[in-house]
Design a protein around this motif. Structure first.
Motif, short mmCIF file in Angstrom:
data_model
loop_
_atom_site.label_atom_id
_atom_site.label_comp_id
_atom_site.label_asym_id
_atom_site.label_seq_id
_atom_site.Cartn_x
_atom_site.Cartn_y
_atom_site.Cartn_z
N ILE A 112 55.32 67.67 94.53
CA ILE A 112 54.04 68.62 94.49
C ILE A 112 54.69 70.08 94.26
N LYS A 113 54.24 70.89 92.98
CA LYS A 113 54.66 72.32 92.77
C LYS A 113 53.51 73.29 92.92
N LYS A 114 53.89 74.43 93.09
CA LYS A 114 52.76 75.05 93.00
C LYS A 114 52.11 75.35 91.77
N PRO A 115 51.11 75.54 91.30
CA PRO A 115 50.35 76.00 90.30
C PRO A 115 50.55 76.96 89.49
N SER A 118 48.54 78.50 86.57
CA SER A 118 47.18 79.44 86.98
C SER A 118 47.67 80.51 87.96
N ILE A 119 48.69 80.67 88.39
CA ILE A 119 48.97 81.87 89.18
C ILE A 119 49.45 82.95 88.19
N ALA A 120 50.34 82.60 86.99
CA ALA A 120 50.50 83.47 85.94
C ALA A 120 49.03 84.10 85.21
N SER A 121 48.22 83.14 85.06
CA SER A 121 47.08 83.49 84.33
C SER A 121 46.01 84.42 85.40
N ALA A 122 46.26 84.29 86.53
CA ALA A 122 45.64 84.84 87.46
C ALA A 122 46.16 86.45 87.54
#
Length: 149
Positions: A112-115, A118-122
């Motif tokens: 499991i990795k962090k998203p 999504s983080i970059a897009s946010a």
């Protein structure tokens, strides 16, 4: 232009045609929403029935596990091994199975990795929003009580 020039092919004015079109579009949207609600309601009902069936199946399997464990132990006992050893073999088999499933679960959890996307897009969106300045809006004439400072 006169009112006769603005009339449509059926003798209706442009305003009447626009009102008719908006009424029909509104009715279409309401019908689409009603259809979506009906479909969702049906899917939720199916999911509830499926969830209930899975729950009952799990409970029945849980009740069957001790019975099958006793059957396996007594089956091993009938092969000539002592009853205590038979139950020990069944218990160890369950522990080995539990250990293998635990190792498998840990391996899956480690993947499991962090998203990151999504983080970059946010972060990108936040950077864009920081740079945007609100447009000044004109103050409504006559009523200054509604204006917030």
């Amino acid at each position: 232009m006169s009112a006769a020039d603005e009339a449509g092919p059926e003798g209706r004015s442009l305003g009447q045609l626009f009102a008719s079109a908006t009424a029909e579009m509104s009715a279409l949207v309401h019908e689409e929403i009603a259809l979506a609600k009906a479909e969702i309601r049906q899917d939720v009902k199916r999911a509830g029935i499926g969830g209930g069936a899975i729950s009952v199946a799990g409970i029945l399997a849980l009740f069957a596990l001790p019975v099958l464990s006793f059957a396996a132990a007594y089956g091993i006992n009938n092969l000539g091994l002592g009853l205590a050893w038979s139950f020990l073999i069944v218990g160890v088999a369950y522990l080995v199975l539990a250990g293998l499933l635990g190792v498998y679960a840990i391996a899956k959890f480690k993947k499991i990795k962090k998203p990151e996307r999504s983080i970059a897009s946010a972060k990108e969106t936040a950077a864009l929003v920081k740079g945007v300045k609100p447009h000044p809006r004109p103050v409504a004439s006559g009523n200054t009580a509604d204006v917030k400072v």
